[in-house]
Design a protein around this motif. Structure first.
Motif, PDB file in Angstrom:
ATOM      1  N   HIS A   8       0.815  -1.219   0.000  1.00 18.17           N
ATOM      2  CA  HIS A   8       0.000   0.000   0.000  1.00 18.17           C
ATOM      3  C   HIS A   8       0.855   1.278   0.000  1.00 18.17           C
ATOM      4  O   HIS A   8       0.371   2.346   0.353  1.00 18.17           O
ATOM      5  CB  HIS A   8      -0.956   0.017   1.195  1.00 18.17           C
ATOM      6  CG  HIS A   8      -1.719  -1.256   1.370  1.00 18.17           C
ATOM      7  ND1 HIS A   8      -2.719  -1.657   0.506  1.00 18.17           N
ATOM      8  CD2 HIS A   8      -1.617  -2.232   2.313  1.00 18.17           C
ATOM      9  CE1 HIS A   8      -3.200  -2.827   0.910  1.00 18.17           C
ATOM     10  NE2 HIS A   8      -2.551  -3.196   1.993  1.00 18.17           N
ATOM     11  N   THR A   9       2.112   1.143  -0.388  1.00 16.67           N
ATOM     12  CA  THR A   9       3.001   2.304  -0.501  1.00 16.67           C
ATOM     13  C   THR A   9       3.867   2.127  -1.742  1.00 16.67           C
ATOM     14  O   THR A   9       4.019   1.014  -2.247  1.00 16.67           O
ATOM     15  CB  THR A   9       3.922   2.438   0.727  1.00 16.67           C
ATOM     16  OG1 THR A   9       4.960   1.455   0.650  1.00 16.67           O
ATOM     17  CG2 THR A   9       3.155   2.271   2.031  1.00 16.67           C
ATOM     18  N   ILE A  11       7.046   2.274  -1.651  1.00 12.51           N
ATOM     19  CA  ILE A  11       8.359   2.149  -1.017  1.00 12.51           C
ATOM     20  C   ILE A  11       8.901   0.732  -1.180  1.00 12.51           C
ATOM     21  O   ILE A  11       8.185  -0.245  -0.941  1.00 12.51           O
ATOM     22  CB  ILE A  11       8.277   2.509   0.477  1.00 12.51           C
ATOM     23  CG1 ILE A  11       7.766   3.943   0.658  1.00 12.51           C
ATOM     24  CG2 ILE A  11       9.637   2.349   1.143  1.00 12.51           C
ATOM     25  CD1 ILE A  11       7.466   4.301   2.100  1.00 12.51           C
ATOM     26  N   LEU A  82       5.500  11.659  -2.654  1.00 11.49           N
ATOM     27  CA  LEU A  82       4.910  10.348  -2.901  1.00 11.49           C
ATOM     28  C   LEU A  82       4.067  10.320  -4.164  1.00 11.49           C
ATOM     29  O   LEU A  82       3.426   9.310  -4.456  1.00 11.49           O
ATOM     30  CB  LEU A  82       4.059   9.907  -1.709  1.00 11.49           C
ATOM     31  CG  LEU A  82       4.819   9.588  -0.413  1.00 11.49           C
ATOM     32  CD1 LEU A  82       3.845   9.298   0.715  1.00 11.49           C
ATOM     33  CD2 LEU A  82       5.753   8.415  -0.621  1.00 11.49           C
ATOM     34  N   GLU A  88       1.185  14.709  -1.965  1.00 10.18           N
ATOM     35  CA  GLU A  88       1.424  13.810  -0.839  1.00 10.18           C
ATOM     36  C   GLU A  88       2.931  13.654  -0.626  1.00 10.18           C
ATOM     37  O   GLU A  88       3.674  13.455  -1.581  1.00 10.18           O
ATOM     38  CB  GLU A  88       0.801  12.438  -1.088  1.00 10.18           C
ATOM     39  CG  GLU A  88      -0.706  12.397  -0.947  1.00 10.18           C
ATOM     40  CD  GLU A  88      -1.168  12.560   0.497  1.00 10.18           C
ATOM     41  OE1 GLU A  88      -0.379  12.237   1.419  1.00 10.18           O
ATOM     42  OE2 GLU A  88      -2.307  13.017   0.705  1.00 10.18           O
ATOM     43  N   MET A  90       6.131  12.242   2.395  1.00  4.16           N
ATOM     44  CA  MET A  90       6.434  11.466   3.595  1.00  4.16           C
ATOM     45  C   MET A  90       7.751  11.968   4.170  1.00  4.16           C
ATOM     46  O   MET A  90       8.549  12.621   3.473  1.00  4.16           O
ATOM     47  CB  MET A  90       6.532   9.974   3.285  1.00  4.16           C
ATOM     48  CG  MET A  90       7.799   9.559   2.581  1.00  4.16           C
ATOM     49  SD  MET A  90       8.017   7.768   2.532  1.00  4.16           S
ATOM     50  CE  MET A  90       9.579   7.646   1.654  1.00  4.16           C
ATOM     51  N   GLY A 110       4.056   8.829   7.049  1.00  6.96           N
ATOM     52  CA  GLY A 110       3.209   9.395   6.012  1.00  6.96           C
ATOM     53  C   GLY A 110       1.773   8.968   6.186  1.00  6.96           C
ATOM     54  O   GLY A 110       1.341   8.617   7.300  1.00  6.96           O
ATOM     55  N   TYR A 111       1.009   8.976   5.078  1.00 11.71           N
ATOM     56  CA  TYR A 111      -0.408   8.600   5.150  1.00 11.71           C
ATOM     57  C   TYR A 111      -0.589   7.174   5.651  1.00 11.71           C
ATOM     58  O   TYR A 111      -1.652   6.808   6.171  1.00 11.71           O
ATOM     59  CB  TYR A 111      -1.052   8.742   3.766  1.00 11.71           C
ATOM     60  CG  TYR A 111      -0.580   7.730   2.753  1.00 11.71           C
ATOM     61  CD1 TYR A 111      -1.195   6.479   2.650  1.00 11.71           C
ATOM     62  CD2 TYR A 111       0.478   7.997   1.900  1.00 11.71           C
ATOM     63  CE1 TYR A 111      -0.755   5.537   1.728  1.00 11.71           C
ATOM     64  CE2 TYR A 111       0.923   7.073   0.988  1.00 11.71           C
ATOM     65  CZ  TYR A 111       0.307   5.850   0.898  1.00 11.71           C
ATOM     66  OH  TYR A 111       0.743   4.911  -0.005  1.00 11.71           O
ATOM     67  N   PHE A 112       0.436   6.341   5.511  1.00 10.61           N
ATOM     68  CA  PHE A 112       0.392   4.935   5.911  1.00 10.61           C
ATOM     69  C   PHE A 112       0.680   4.744   7.394  1.00 10.61           C
ATOM     70  O   PHE A 112       0.691   3.619   7.889  1.00 10.61           O
ATOM     71  CB  PHE A 112       1.424   4.137   5.100  1.00 10.61           C
ATOM     72  CG  PHE A 112       2.733   4.859   4.927  1.00 10.61           C
ATOM     73  CD1 PHE A 112       3.665   4.944   5.954  1.00 10.61           C
ATOM     74  CD2 PHE A 112       3.026   5.493   3.728  1.00 10.61           C
ATOM     75  CE1 PHE A 112       4.848   5.618   5.807  1.00 10.61           C
ATOM     76  CE2 PHE A 112       4.234   6.178   3.568  1.00 10.61           C
ATOM     77  CZ  PHE A 112       5.150   6.248   4.610  1.00 10.61           C
ATOM     78  N   ILE A 320      -5.135   4.632   0.312  1.00 10.58           N
ATOM     79  CA  ILE A 320      -4.073   5.228  -0.499  1.00 10.58           C
ATOM     80  C   ILE A 320      -4.635   6.470  -1.197  1.00 10.58           C
ATOM     81  O   ILE A 320      -5.654   6.385  -1.895  1.00 10.58           O
ATOM     82  CB  ILE A 320      -3.544   4.238  -1.538  1.00 10.58           C
ATOM     83  CG1 ILE A 320      -3.076   2.946  -0.859  1.00 10.58           C
ATOM     84  CG2 ILE A 320      -2.408   4.852  -2.338  1.00 10.58           C
ATOM     85  CD1 ILE A 320      -2.623   1.885  -1.834  1.00 10.58           C
ATOM     86  N   VAL A 324      -1.307   9.354  -5.126  1.00 11.07           N
ATOM     87  CA  VAL A 324      -0.282   8.325  -4.914  1.00 11.07           C
ATOM     88  C   VAL A 324      -0.635   7.075  -5.711  1.00 11.07           C
ATOM     89  O   VAL A 324       0.242   6.429  -6.307  1.00 11.07           O
ATOM     90  CB  VAL A 324      -0.143   7.999  -3.419  1.00 11.07           C
ATOM     91  CG1 VAL A 324       0.899   6.893  -3.206  1.00 11.07           C
ATOM     92  CG2 VAL A 324       0.233   9.237  -2.625  1.00 11.07           C
TER      93      VAL A 324
END
Length: 543
Positions: A8-9, A11, A82, A88, A90, A110-112, A320, A324
């Motif tokens: 879900h990122t 990264i 992001l 967005e 992080m 971040g949002y996560f 998400i 992003v």
């Protein structure tokens, strides 16, 4: 491979397979040990984030281009986008991992939520004093180095293991000491031993460059006989090496590792000095952080149930953001395209024969003007239509000659020229000169050259003031036969070569193949004209 794609990122940490990376967009390298750089090489062409020391080693050892390396200072927080519009972002903070030079842990926020990726690390209580890990910050997901996460495995502290090594060396005051190490790590142990025994530590030149970069004490040298402590590759320490070393001077070897290794010689000593956290240290670390979830980094060695009593309640999965999501989706398509392009370019090029016009300015291909016409118009197989054919783009001809090589996906992406060793044929009006020559002399055997006449330079008897002679045997001259200096004309081609030249000009393009052979060519031409004659007889009978 010890790496992870964080769900879900966008990264990815220590993960270098673009084909399997999916929607990953931001790539991070924790340290330079080989099991964390699998797939990373000089061809890497994506932004990559790491510590300054790792950035130096990455360029020096793997030749990754500096334009893709983003060095982030350790202990500082850095804001990274992001998505493609910067809506967005992080925050990522690098924390010293106490594992090897340049090794770091990554704290993503971040949002996560908050994610801590330890990479390989050796826990010390001072880590909890880092501002980024201050008391009260909730860690939602902890990616944990579980190398030594086994209650049955006893691993002493680094201080205790160092003391054991010092005591062992003191018991052998007249011996040389061989210490087996990996290419990176335990440099501080070598420094401590050198200061303790007041001796030089002999290193390989490559490792000496590293310790100089780290700013350690000046106790290292490359002179073989300068000191009694020698750092060698761990693979060099074996039974045969011990026999060889002891022939010249009494020697003992030390392997500072917590791995289970069988000693093959009585003078090989294994000391459990480890750069990975012990089970008790991992328990203390997780209890202090109190994360919501623990995910092991080393696969095949589960450890989650060891920390159930130290976990916080799970939180729901965050959504998400749309920007992003679009960024991750577009990134995936671009990476897939780059991977396909790299594979295509690595394929071997096909060798063949080049057919080209000698006049440099004769009706050059104009893709912008003629591309639509070339798509709508097919090559006519009939000899009477040859004079009406416009000059053809070499890419279109290549697609007819090599249909397997030119699939639909690469119609407009793969360039084509003489230098690639392909077949290039320019269908020129009668009167233009044609040159037949091999693109690679090793491909065409002397026998084939003799049979086909390849290498002949066929030219029209065109005067500077008058038109070319067309349609007669005297219109073709041979370059290979000596010419009188006072005349531009060359001796006539033999009948055999003249007929062969006309075959090339009057035969449809799809009869030419890369595996060129005059016998096969003559057979195909004969079969082709036999078929035409049969069709003509049939048409006459119908009339």
């Amino acid at each position: 491979m010890n790496g992870a794609l964080i769900p879900h990122t966008p990264i990815a940490v220590d993960f270098w397979s673009l084909r399997r990376a999916g929607s990953a967009r931001l790539f991070f390298l924790s340290h330079m040990h080989s099991d964390h750089t699998v797939g990373l090489s000089s061809t890497w062409a994506q932004p990559l984030y790491c510590s300054p020391i790792t950035a130096h080693l990455l360029h020096r050892r793997l030749q990754v281009s500096k334009q893709w390396i983003r060095a982030l200072e350790v202990g500082e927080s850095h804001v990274l986008p992001l998505d493609e519009i910067g809506q967005e972002t992080m925050t990522v903070t690098l924390i010293d991992a106490n594992h090897c030079p340049g090794s770091v842990m990554f704290l993503f926020e971040g949002y996560f939520g908050t994610i801590l990726y330890t990479g390989d690390f050796r826990y010390t209580p001072s880590m909890l004093k880092e501002p980024a890990l201050r008391v009260g910050k909730q860690i939602h997901i902890l990616y944990l180095d579980n190398t030594n996460c086994n209650p049955a495995l006893v691993v002493p502290s680094q201080q205790e293991a160092t003391r054991q090594i010092i005591e062992l060396i003191r018991k052998h005051p007249q011996h040389n000491i061989k210490i087996g190490l990996y290419s990176l790590g335990k440099e501080s142990l070598l420094e401590q031993l050198a200061l303790e025994f007041r001796t030089w530590v002999v290193l390989r030149p490559r490792r000496l460059e590293l310790v100089q970069l780290l700013g350690l004490a000046d106790v290292f040298t490359v002179e073989e006989n300068a000191g009694r402590i020698h750092a060698v590759d761990h693979n060099e320490i074996c039974h045969s090496a011990m026999l060889h070393w002891n022939q010249t001077h009494p020697t003992i070897a030390i392997l500072p590792t917590s791995r289970k290794i069988h000693s093959t010689h009585p003078d090989i000593h294994i000391i459990p000095y480890s750069d990975h956290s012990s089970y008790s240290e991992l328990r203390a670390f997780v209890a202090a952080l109190n994360p919501c979830q623990v995910i092991p980094i080393v696969s095949g060695q589960p450890c989650r149930h060891y920390f159930q009593d130290s976990l916080s309640p799970m939180l729901s999965m965050p959504l998400i953001p749309d920007s992003v999501r679009q960024y991750m989706s577009s990134s995936s398509r671009k990476q897939r395209f780059l991977w396909l392009l790299e594979r295509r370019l690595k394929k071997p090029r096909t060798q063949g024969v080049v057919f080209e016009s000698l006049e440099e300015n004769a009706d050059q291909c104009q893709p912008d003007r003629d591309s639509k016409e070339l798509k709508e118009e097919n090559l006519s197989p009939w000899p009477r239509d040859l004079e009406k054919q416009p000059p053809l783009c070499s890419l279109q001809i290549k697609k007819q000659l090599l249909p397997d090589f030119c699939d639909k996906e690469w119609d407009k992406l793969v360039p084509f020229s003489k230098s690639q060793g392909m077949i290039t044929l320019v269908t020129a009006p009668v009167g233009l000169s044609v040159q037949l020559r091999p693109t690679d002399e090793e491909v065409i055997l002397p026998k084939t050259v003799e049979e086909t006449g390849i290498g002949l330079h066929l030219v029209s008897t065109r005067d500077s003031d008058g038109p070319a002679t067309i349609g007669t045997q005297s219109a073709w001259m041979s370059q290979d036969v000596p010419q009188p200096p006072s005349s531009r004309a060359a001796p006539l081609l033999t009948t055999e070569f003249t007929g062969l030249a006309l075959k090339y000009l009057l035969t449809p393009v799809n009869f030419f193949h890369t595996e060129f052979c005059s016998r096969r060519f003559d057979q195909q031409v004969e079969k082709y004209h036999t078929t035409l004659a049969a069709v003509g007889v049939q048409n006459d009978s119908l009339v």
